[in-house]
Design a protein around this motif. Structure first.
Motif, PDB file in Angstrom:
ATOM      1  N   LEU A  41       0.809  -1.200  -0.122  1.00  0.00           N
ATOM      2  CA  LEU A  41       0.023   0.109   0.168  1.00  0.00           C
ATOM      3  C   LEU A  41       0.869   1.360  -0.022  1.00  0.00           C
ATOM      4  O   LEU A  41       1.759   1.428   0.669  1.00  0.00           O
ATOM      5  CB  LEU A  41      -0.913   0.004   1.280  1.00  0.00           C
ATOM      6  N   ASP A  42       0.428   2.268  -0.830  1.00  0.00           N
ATOM      7  CA  ASP A  42       1.492   3.475  -1.044  1.00  0.00           C
ATOM      8  C   ASP A  42       1.017   4.291   0.215  1.00  0.00           C
ATOM      9  O   ASP A  42       0.256   4.061   0.954  1.00  0.00           O
ATOM     10  CB  ASP A  42       1.014   4.238  -2.205  1.00  0.00           C
ATOM     11  N   THR A  43       1.849   5.411   0.718  1.00  0.00           N
ATOM     12  CA  THR A  43       1.466   6.126   1.661  1.00  0.00           C
ATOM     13  C   THR A  43       0.128   6.687   1.801  1.00  0.00           C
ATOM     14  O   THR A  43      -0.331   7.042   0.807  1.00  0.00           O
ATOM     15  CB  THR A  43       2.423   7.420   1.606  1.00  0.00           C
ATOM     16  N   VAL A  44      -0.542   6.744   3.057  1.00  0.00           N
ATOM     17  CA  VAL A  44      -1.840   7.008   3.367  1.00  0.00           C
ATOM     18  C   VAL A  44      -1.925   7.902   4.403  1.00  0.00           C
ATOM     19  O   VAL A  44      -1.315   7.790   5.455  1.00  0.00           O
ATOM     20  CB  VAL A  44      -2.806   5.562   3.629  1.00  0.00           C
ATOM     21  N   PRO A  45      -2.490   9.042   4.238  1.00  0.00           N
ATOM     22  CA  PRO A  45      -2.453  10.052   5.485  1.00  0.00           C
ATOM     23  C   PRO A  45      -3.273   9.507   6.571  1.00  0.00           C
ATOM     24  O   PRO A  45      -4.339   8.663   6.328  1.00  0.00           O
ATOM     25  CB  PRO A  45      -3.128  11.140   4.633  1.00  0.00           C
ATOM     26  N   SER A  46      -2.935   9.883   7.557  1.00  0.00           N
ATOM     27  CA  SER A  46      -3.824   9.457   8.816  1.00  0.00           C
ATOM     28  C   SER A  46      -5.145  10.175   8.760  1.00  0.00           C
ATOM     29  O   SER A  46      -5.380  10.885   7.917  1.00  0.00           O
ATOM     30  CB  SER A  46      -3.082   9.822  10.202  1.00  0.00           C
ATOM     31  N   SER A  47      -5.862   9.432   9.767  1.00  0.00           N
ATOM     32  CA  SER A  47      -7.434   9.777   9.684  1.00  0.00           C
ATOM     33  C   SER A  47      -7.967   9.810  11.072  1.00  0.00           C
ATOM     34  O   SER A  47      -7.430   9.036  11.832  1.00  0.00           O
ATOM     35  CB  SER A  47      -8.095   8.811   8.631  1.00  0.00           C
ATOM     36  N   SER A  48      -8.924  10.596  11.151  1.00  0.00           N
ATOM     37  CA  SER A  48      -9.519  10.769  12.577  1.00  0.00           C
ATOM     38  C   SER A  48     -10.660   9.415  12.793  1.00  0.00           C
ATOM     39  O   SER A  48     -11.329   9.386  11.675  1.00  0.00           O
ATOM     40  CB  SER A  48     -10.330  12.134  12.717  1.00  0.00           C
ATOM     41  N   ALA A  49     -10.433   8.995  13.868  1.00  0.00           N
ATOM     42  CA  ALA A  49     -11.643   7.843  13.979  1.00  0.00           C
ATOM     43  C   ALA A  49     -13.040   8.752  14.105  1.00  0.00           C
ATOM     44  O   ALA A  49     -13.221   9.606  14.427  1.00  0.00           O
ATOM     45  CB  ALA A  49     -11.468   7.197  15.337  1.00  0.00           C
ATOM     46  N   LEU A  50     -14.075   7.934  13.458  1.00  0.00           N
ATOM     47  CA  LEU A  50     -15.442   8.320  13.329  1.00  0.00           C
ATOM     48  C   LEU A  50     -16.048   7.984  14.603  1.00  0.00           C
ATOM     49  O   LEU A  50     -17.151   8.473  14.614  1.00  0.00           O
ATOM     50  CB  LEU A  50     -16.072   7.674  11.882  1.00  0.00           C
ATOM     51  N   ALA A  51     -15.633   7.049  14.901  1.00  0.00           N
ATOM     52  CA  ALA A  51     -16.460   6.360  16.405  1.00  0.00           C
ATOM     53  C   ALA A  51     -15.713   5.716  17.322  1.00  0.00           C
ATOM     54  O   ALA A  51     -14.573   5.314  16.889  1.00  0.00           O
ATOM     55  CB  ALA A  51     -17.425   5.530  15.763  1.00  0.00           C
TER      56      ALA A  51
END
Length: 141
Positions: free
Chosen positions: A75-85
């Motif tokens: 998998l190429d670089t993926v930005p972090s993300s905020s948890a939705l729940a």
């Protein structure tokens, strides 16, 4: 005798499978859920809660390389993300830009042995989550 793939076939197969993620008008996503995963990628998500959604690059995977066990597409670089729940991450799906499921598997934190490794499996809404690693492997003979 079992069918076994040569190196070039395993590499081409891994690249072809993961290129499906790039279909659609928008980039694919890696979706992380709680609970028990559906039996197959074709089965619908029911009561499981979507905990985090990662936007993937296009292309989502680097070209496959010859690994010990087969053609390995990382998998190429993926930005972090905020948890939705809030919840405990247990499994994932990667979908293309048309929301078609491409692959499904397990999620763990480091040293947990999951298919996708994320920074923490105990998620809290609005807290950043990152993907540590994921590679699709097409076995070779």
């Amino acid at each position: 005798m079992a069918v076994k793939l040569g190196v070039d076939t395993a590499l081409a197969s891994a690249d072809a499978a993961m290129s499906l993620v790039n279909a659609g008008a928008t980039p694919g996503k890696l979706l992380v859920y709680d609970g028990t995963a559906p039996a197959t990628p074709a089965d619908a998500v029911t009561t499981q809660v979507l905990l985090v959604s990662f936007d993937l690059a296009n292309p989502a995977f680097l070209s496959a390389v010859d690994g010990v066990s087969g053609g390995r597409a990382v998998l190429d670089t993926v930005p972090s993300s905020s948890a939705l729940a809030d919840g405990d991450a247990a499994w994932f799906r990667i979908v293309d830009g048309n929301d078609r499921v491409i692959i499904q598997g397990s999620v763990t934190a480091s040293a947990g042995g999951g298919d996708v490794i994320i920074s923490s499996v105990s998620l809290t809404e609005d807290i950043e989550v990152s993907i540590v690693s994921f590679a699709y492997v097409q076995p070779k003979g």
